[in-house]
Every structure is written in structure tokens, then in C-alpha cells.
Design an enzyme around this catalytic site. Sequence first.
Site, PDB file in Angstrom:
ATOM      1  N   LYS A 191       0.848  -1.207   0.000  1.00  0.00           N
ATOM      2  CA  LYS A 191       0.000   0.000   0.000  1.00  0.00           C
ATOM      3  C   LYS A 191       0.880   1.253   0.000  1.00  0.00           C
ATOM      4  CE  LYS A 191      -3.753   2.009   2.821  1.00  0.00           C
ATOM      5  NZ  LYS A 191      -4.532   1.824   4.052  1.00  0.00           N
ATOM      6  N   SER A 244      -9.522   1.657   3.380  1.00  0.00           N
ATOM      7  CA  SER A 244      -8.727   2.433   2.456  1.00  0.00           C
ATOM      8  C   SER A 244      -7.729   1.615   1.642  1.00  0.00           C
ATOM      9  CB  SER A 244      -7.967   3.508   3.234  1.00  0.00           C
ATOM     10  OG  SER A 244      -7.078   2.908   4.158  1.00  0.00           O
ATOM     11  N   SER A 246      -9.505  -0.744   7.557  1.00  0.00           N
ATOM     12  CA  SER A 246      -8.995  -0.642   6.185  1.00  0.00           C
ATOM     13  C   SER A 246      -8.307  -1.866   5.609  1.00  0.00           C
ATOM     14  CB  SER A 246      -8.049   0.545   6.068  1.00  0.00           C
ATOM     15  OG  SER A 246      -8.800   1.715   5.977  1.00  0.00           O
TER      16      SER A 246
HETATM   17  N1  GLN Z   1     -12.833   3.553   6.875  1.00  0.00           N
HETATM   18  C1  GLN Z   1     -12.163   4.000   8.039  1.00  0.00           C
HETATM   19  C2  GLN Z   1     -11.885   5.469   7.955  1.00  0.00           C
HETATM   20  O1  GLN Z   1     -12.242   6.042   6.997  1.00  0.00           O
HETATM   21  C3  GLN Z   1     -10.935   3.201   8.261  1.00  0.00           C
HETATM   22  C4  GLN Z   1      -9.710   3.746   7.661  1.00  0.00           C
HETATM   23  C5  GLN Z   1      -8.501   2.925   7.972  1.00  0.00           C
HETATM   24  O2  GLN Z   1      -8.581   1.893   8.609  1.00  0.00           O
HETATM   25  N2  GLN Z   1      -7.356   3.418   7.522  1.00  0.00           N
HETATM   26  O3  GLN Z   1     -11.335   6.041   8.830  1.00  0.00           O
END
Ligand code: GLN
Length: 474
Positions: A74, A149, A173
Site C-alpha cells: 500500500k 482504504s 482498512s
Molecule cells: N474507513 C475508516 C476510515 O475512513 C478506516 C480507515 C482505515 O482503517 N485506515 O477512517
Amino acid sequence: MYNDYAALKKELYAGNVTCTEVVRYYLDNINKGKHLNAFLLVLETEALRQASEIDLKIRSGNAGKLAGMVIAVKDVLSLKGYKLTCGSKILQNFEALYTASAIQRLIDEDAVIIGKTNCDEFAMGSSNENSAYGNVLNPADNSCVPGGSSGGSAAAVAADMCMVSIGTDTGGSIRQPASFCGVVGLKPTYGRISRYGLTAFASSFDTIGPFARNVSDAALALEVMSGLDKNDSTSANKNKEDYISKIHEFSAGKIKVGIIADLDESGLQHEIKESMNKAVEQIKSSGAEIIPIELPNLKYSIQAYYILTTAEASSNLARYDGARYGTRSKDAKVLEDMYVNSRSEGFGMEVKRRIMLGTYVLSHGYYDAYYKKAQRLRRLIKNDFKKVYDKVDLILLPTTPTTAFKIGEKSNNPLAMYLNDIYTTAANLSGNPALSIPLGKDNNNLPIGLQIIGDDFNEAKVLGLGEFILKNTA
Ligand code: GLN
């Protein structure tokens, strides 16, 4: 298709396939799947160079533990000498000065890094629609989001563009995109893997973890990446564990599994519930004890999560001021304009929203009303979990309330988007390890995910049950 690393390793050592051929296979798939937009950078030349070196090592018998495992990373994780964009315009020309410890450990064991994957800007999002470099398509259905994400990392494994990928999980994420794309995704215990070289979003929540097609490959990557690192004072001083052996030793007959009796199921898709019930029946018939549990403060997870993480983000993202990192606005004539313009031009909508929310909850006058309360809630949630682990070994719950949603469906409604994290944020608030495994499909043929949470540093059990359910529940 190379289904799992153990089988590939045998072929590599028997001389039936070379690491170079394996890398070419994945490069070919990356090329075929370009429309998915899963990769921001493909390291073709470097991956092939590494592969030929590893082929020599295999022949001379001194190759590392992950020789020939092809991994995508990532783009919030540093890889020295290559761009580190974090899915943001503000870092579009930023080059990493060092390699993240977790990634270095994979490289040291002769894994091949094939590229950097697309993600929501600074890992903020649940759909990968917040990337400055375009959204990622879900390989299972191109009209749907891959989740976020770490959407690019999940899509890359699902579309067979690499064997394993690395993502980050601050509130879901890894698990949510794993669930949307039909692959395995593991968020380890906070501190299990060093965060050195991971661009901070919310430092007390951020974790690094693997995506894979099966539990064993994720377990192997976890083993290699884990352990104390002097460059991250929050990394835990725990010995590496041989998770693969522990997975083999796992017996469903000896465990107690908690099912959350007071879980908010209002938005839960019925096929997900059915799929979970099927898994419960399966483990029950194998001798596991199923125990209803209560986590009374779980219903406040989303609120606590979005207050605390935006607070941490507003502080962490203060460093992108146009002076030190990334893009500097060209129009500014005075210092303050340089800050304001660089940040206004460089950050996307969602990142700006979070910085504003975070600054607000930390501001004098609102700190006690929001930030402090959310901190207290975090403690209560952690205590709820602690209490539950006196009674059970593991907790089962859905990964997400629905399967993958359509591109654009929630992009104008932040609250609906945030609610997608309803079942994942709790394990980040508590720090517990949590795994998502693919468990069947819904009526639209979209993958369903099941989540297994365990007590701190109990990854072995979490992985054990994950493997057991995958093997035994059709
Ligand atoms: N969807 C969550 C957010 O928007 C998780 C993001 C993450 O785990 N980086 O914060």
C-alpha cells in the site's frame, strides 16, 4: 494461478518454476487488470532484478523464508527511492528516504516487492474513492467499490496480481476491503508490527497487516513482519511466533467462541447474517462452545473512533505545510499563504473534513466535551473486551454490514460511509487482533466477510479459527 506459498515454494525448490517466471506471471496479470487501477507504481525492472537474484539463491540453497513470494505494498508505506504518495496530491512528487521496517523484513526474507497499491488519501476512507489518483474497481464486480482504504491491496490479491499484499488498518482498512473483494485480511494486535515507515494517520490506531488468498500466507507474512523494532517505541517486545504450526495444532473442540448478543443488526444484510450463522453451526458441531456475550459500549465505537482518529489526524497531518514535504503552492507570496494554499490545493475533501473535525474536537472549550469523553469511551470499550476474554477465546461477528456497494453510492454522504465501519472500528479502539475471511457470496454474487477478533497477541488462535472455518464451511 499459484494458490498458496507452500505449494509454490516446493515448485521453486524442485526447479519446476523460477522466481523470474512467477514475477512475469504477476506482471502480466497487472497489465491485464490495468482498468482496475489497483497499482500506483509497478516495479517491473526492480522486481525482475530481485527475482533473478533470488533464483540464484534458491539454487545455491541460501534463499530466505519468503523466497519468491510476490508482494504488493500500500502506498502509505515507505520504500526507499520510490514515490510515496499516500494517495494524495500533496505528496505526488515525494520520494521515500528509507524503507518501512515491516517491508524491509519481507525483503530481507527474499520476498519480491512488485509495486505500490492505490488507496484512499492518507488511508481515510472506506471505498478507495478518496484517492487523488482515481478510484479502484472491485474485481468481483467492476461497478462496485473494492472497499478502503487499502482498496488497491485487496483488489491486487483478488485479481491475482500478487500473492500477498500489505495494507494498513486504522478502523477497518484491511478487513473491510478484504471482505468486499473476497480475500483474507488480517489486522494484527496494535504494536505487533512496527509502524516505522508507515505514514501516520491516527498513530494510536494504525496497524500494518497482510492480505492473502488463504490464512497460511497471511500468517507467514505476519510472522516475518512482526517483532520489536527500535525505531518504533510502540512496537511490542514479543517473540516471533510460528503461526503455521499453531494453525495446524488448532482444534475447534477446545475453544469458546463469543457471539455478541446485543449487536446492532439494523443495517445488516440478511445473507451476511445467514453466512455467519452457518459458520457458527459448523464450529458448534465440531465441539466449540458458543457463548452469548455482551459488549455494552460497542454501540459507541463509531463515535469514539471518528473523534479520536480525526484528532490524531489533525495533528499528524500538520507536517504537510508546503515547507518540508511534498507540493508547495506556487502562488503564495507570504509565509501564511504558502501554508494555506499548499494545504488547500494539496489535500482532498475527506482529508480536509477530518482535519477540521479533529481540530475542532481538540480545541479549547470542546476538548472536554468530545475528545476526553471519547478517550473514556475507548477505555470502556477496551474493558468490555477484557471482561469478555475471561469467558471466551474468540469473538465472531460480521466484517461489514453489507457487501460491496456501488461506486458513487455513498460518496456524497460521509455518515453513510462512516457507518460501513460499524463492526470494524471496535478492534482498533481495543487494539485487539482481528481477521476477515471470505465466507460465501450474496445474491448478487458479491463476497461476504466474517470477522474473528481475539485478545491482544492472540493472532495464533484468530488465524487457527479462520483457517478452520475456511476449510470446513462451504
Ligand atoms: N474507513 C475508516 C476510515 O475512513 C478506516 C480507515 C482505515 O482503517 N485506515 O477512517
